[in-house]
Design an enzyme around this catalytic site. Structure first.
Site, PDB file in Angstrom:
ATOM      1  N   GLN A   3     -71.829 -19.899  31.930  1.00 46.63           N
ATOM      2  CA  GLN A   3     -71.210 -18.848  32.720  1.00 46.63           C
ATOM      3  C   GLN A   3     -70.733 -19.366  34.074  1.00 46.63           C
ATOM      4  OE1 GLN A   3     -74.277 -15.529  31.529  1.00 46.63           O
ATOM      5  NE2 GLN A   3     -72.619 -14.549  32.661  1.00 46.63           N
ATOM      6  N   SER A   9     -76.940 -24.130  30.579  1.00 45.66           N
ATOM      7  CA  SER A   9     -77.396 -22.782  30.259  1.00 45.66           C
ATOM      8  C   SER A   9     -76.837 -22.337  28.906  1.00 45.66           C
ATOM      9  CB  SER A   9     -77.012 -21.822  31.382  1.00 45.66           C
ATOM     10  OG  SER A   9     -77.603 -20.555  31.211  1.00 45.66           O
ATOM     11  N   LEU A  10     -75.929 -21.359  28.888  1.00 45.80           N
ATOM     12  CA  LEU A  10     -75.323 -20.904  27.639  1.00 45.80           C
ATOM     13  C   LEU A  10     -74.739 -22.068  26.852  1.00 45.80           C
ATOM     14  CD1 LEU A  10     -73.848 -18.773  25.772  1.00 45.80           C
ATOM     15  CD2 LEU A  10     -71.919 -19.116  27.315  1.00 45.80           C
ATOM     16  N   ARG A  12     -78.454 -12.799  23.094  1.00 45.02           N
ATOM     17  CA  ARG A  12     -78.886 -13.318  24.391  1.00 45.02           C
ATOM     18  C   ARG A  12     -78.120 -12.642  25.528  1.00 45.02           C
ATOM     19  NH1 ARG A  12     -77.318 -17.717  27.885  1.00 45.02           N
ATOM     20  NH2 ARG A  12     -79.065 -18.992  28.648  1.00 45.02           N
ATOM     21  N   HIS A  53     -82.653 -17.034  34.777  1.00 49.30           N
ATOM     22  CA  HIS A  53     -83.451 -18.266  34.776  1.00 49.30           C
ATOM     23  C   HIS A  53     -84.634 -18.170  35.739  1.00 49.30           C
ATOM     24  CE1 HIS A  53     -80.808 -20.354  32.060  1.00 49.30           C
ATOM     25  NE2 HIS A  53     -79.768 -19.982  32.793  1.00 49.30           N
ATOM     26  N   GLN A  59     -85.700 -20.992  27.743  1.00 46.86           N
ATOM     27  CA  GLN A  59     -84.545 -21.290  28.587  1.00 46.86           C
ATOM     28  C   GLN A  59     -84.117 -20.071  29.406  1.00 46.86           C
ATOM     29  OE1 GLN A  59     -80.626 -20.974  27.426  1.00 46.86           O
ATOM     30  NE2 GLN A  59     -80.082 -23.135  27.729  1.00 46.86           N
TER      31      GLN A  59
END
Length: 608
Positions: free
Chosen positions: A10, A88-89, A113, A192, A240
């Site tokens: 993102q 991340s993603l 998610r 996170h 995560q």
């Protein structure tokens, strides 16, 4: 030349992304439209409803465009990468590239998610730019705020914080005064971080409906900046969501391993810019992160049987993704070998129903606890120069020193537990709080017992048959000598366990052992050992543990800082009783709770 592909997350989305790929892969576009229930092309190229920056739409859109960009590279003749990672993603695209799942499965996971993360509404995020992570941590320590957590370490001087909005607002001016540029991020929640615990919990449940293939390409994980296991990595995906993205460390790992070509695959150049900054810092020989604590004088110590208690490490299991991730790996091995779950027994079951004398549970749990604490510290850059185990703790020490790998060591511990349960029951151990000379001076009072451990001058342990040990305790009480029965049903370090020696040694012959990479000190040998073999592995639980003499010799001949990684901080206490208080005696946790805070203090203390 070794090459790596990295996939963005993102922040890389923009209207128009994917325009070069949608017509090339109509089948994948159709799959995406079917799963999502809307046109992925319309969302990415036109965004008529202004949804592209909404997390529940952003994540599947980026995953799809990343996947199409990777498919286009392969179709155009590019070689498959030697290693992959994602921010991340983007880690889901790395896993897709590595063969963990197909496009449709990955999109379903990312869709869920995104939905769960978009529903979170607690907290916010700040970007802190221009000051290094060392200073960021110092400021956070000074604020004494447990409500702010590091969410992303993108480069040496770009840190993303997550936390309570009020706490972040208060920290804003403090970071600016330190010379940082501070930018509030337009997000709906504190991604996170522990504020995403509910989303993580629900996603973990959702993951149970999927099966994953073994990885065909190494994937570096955001959580650890180290490689994913090739299989059984579902917990990484759940953790995560609450864990920090260690992007800076990930790129450093790639560069240090010789991956000179690191190519961003997906829309934009956000990761490319980060990588260039990291490369430039390396070229300037600029300190990139908080200097790792000097480890040339750290000695890690590991406890054995009798050091355990219900819910030990529970707070770390709930809050620390590295500890939890490593415990789940250990738990899986224990389940395969003994059909028992450490995590369920210690962290989910009613504490009143946990049998602390069941060797099938406590043996692998004690080993796993020390191992997981070590990995938690390693994730902070804190590593030992030497190790020392106390009884069963010697197996952890051998693992951390590189003589045993995790699976072999824990398999050996589980087999030892099985043999003890079958052939060496009805034992007991008694901690005696008086001078060790009392054992010989009042020998009749200790009839039927053996000195198994010497902790310090006024603390030693007796092993023997349960009935004999109980009688010893009664005789000592008549003289007002304090003693305490340990939660152990086996007489370690005595002839009572000799029945398992032959089958244990035979089993140990099948275990691969390597030369240690660290110095190993053994209380069973009252000094340093240079090799680990089946004889040492047996002696570790059979010979007398002379912790006091071993520590005394180390104090005379070295300048170690001792770090107790047992569940109770007992080893640090033994040192204090023998040598007085010292800033060279440290512990990670104890049985009184607030383990996250004691770990934080330990890390801070070792960093000074």
């Amino acid at each position: 030349m070794k090459n790596a592909y990295v996939f963005p997350g993102q922040g890389s989305q923009f209207v128009g992304m994917g325009a070069d790929y949608f017509d090339r892969f109509p089948e994948l576009v159709h799959i995406a439209d079917t799963i999502l229930g809307y046109s992925i092309v319309e969302l990415c190229l036109d965004d008529p409803h202004k949804n592209l920056n909404n997390t529940s739409y952003t994540q599947p859109a980026l995953y799809t465009v990343n996947a199409l960009a990777y498919a286009a590279k392969l179709e155009d003749g590019a070689q498959r990468p030697d290693v992959v990672a994602g921010h991340s993603l983007g880690e889901y695209n790395a896993l897709l590239a590595a063969g963990a799942f197909d496009f449709a499965t990955g999109l379903k996971l990312v869709k869920k998610r995104g939905e769960l993360m978009s529903q979170a509404d607690q907290g916010g995020m700040l970007a802190v730019l221009g000051i290094d992570i060392h200073l960021v941590n110092k400021i956070l320590d000074g604020l004494d705020s447990s409500k702010i957590q590091i969410a992303n370490l993108n480069s040496a001087r770009q840190t993303i914080l997550s936390g309570d909005k009020a706490a972040l607002n208060s920290a804003f001016s403090v970071f600016e005064q330190a010379g940082a540029k501070v930018v509030p991020l337009k997000v709906s929640a504190a991604f996170h971080s522990s504020y995403m615990a509910e989303a993580r919990k629900q996603f973990e449940f959702y993951l149970r409906g999927f099966q994953f293939r073994e990885l065909e390409i190494p994937v570096i994980a955001n959580l650890t900046a180290d490689f994913y296991p090739t299989s059984r990595f579902e917990n990484y995906l759940a953790d995560q969501i609450t864990g920090a993205v260690r992007w800076h460390d990930t790129i450093l790992s790639m560069l240090s391993a010789g991956f000179d070509s690191i190519e961003e695959v997906g829309p934009g150049v956000v990761l490319t810019k980060m990588i260039n900054i990291i490369r430039d810092d390396l070229a300037k020989d600029t300190p990139l992160v908080e200097p790792a604590p000097k480890s040339d004088n750290l000695l890690f110590m590991y406890g054995g049987q009798g050091f355990h208690y219900v819910r030990m490490g529970h707070e770390l299991y709930e809050q620390n993704p590295v500890f939890r991730e490593q415990m789940k790996i250990c738990d899986q091995i224990a389940q395969e070998k003994l059909n028992i779950s450490i995590a369920h027994e210690f962290y989910e079951k009613d504490p009143d129903d946990v049998d602390l004398e069941d060797i099938l549970l406590t043996h692998p749990a004690i080993y796993s606890f020390g191992y997981c604490l070590t990995k938690t510290l390693e994730a902070q850059g804190i590593t030992p120069a030497a190790v020392m185990g106390y009884s069963l703790g010697e197996y952890v020490a051998a693992t951390i020193a590189g003589s045993l790998d995790l699976t072999d060591a824990l398999t050996l511990v589980c087999e030892q537990a099985r043999l003890l349960k079958a052939h060496a029951t009805n034992g007991s151990m008694l901690a005696v709080l008086t001078d060790i000379s009392d054992f010989e001076a009042c020998a009749p009072d200790y009839e039927g017992g053996t000195v198994s451990c010497i902790n310090y001058n006024d603390n030693f342990i007796i092993s023997g048959d349960r009935e004999a040990v109980i009688k010893i305790k009664k005789r000592l009480a008549e003289r007002d000598v304090l003693s305490l029965l340990l939660p152990v049903a086996h007489s370690f370090h005595s002839h009572q366990i000799d029945a398992i020696k032959s089958p244990f040694n035979k089993f140990a012959e099948g275990i691969s052992v390597a030369e240690p990479k660290l110095k190993i000190y053994s209380p069973a040998k009252a000094g340093r050992v240079t090799t680990i073999d089946k004889n040492h592995l047996w002696d570790s639980i059979r010979e007398t543990v002379d912790f006091h003499s071993t520590a005394e010799n180390l104090k005379k001949d070295s300048d170690y800082r001792f770090v107790d990684l047992s569940p109770t901080a007992s080893l640090a206490s033994f040192l204090e009783r023998s040598f007085g208080k010292s800033d060279k005696h440290h512990y990670a946790v104890n049985q009184f709770g607030n383990n996250a805070e004691t770990m934080k203090k330990l890390i801070s203390g070792l960093s000074d």
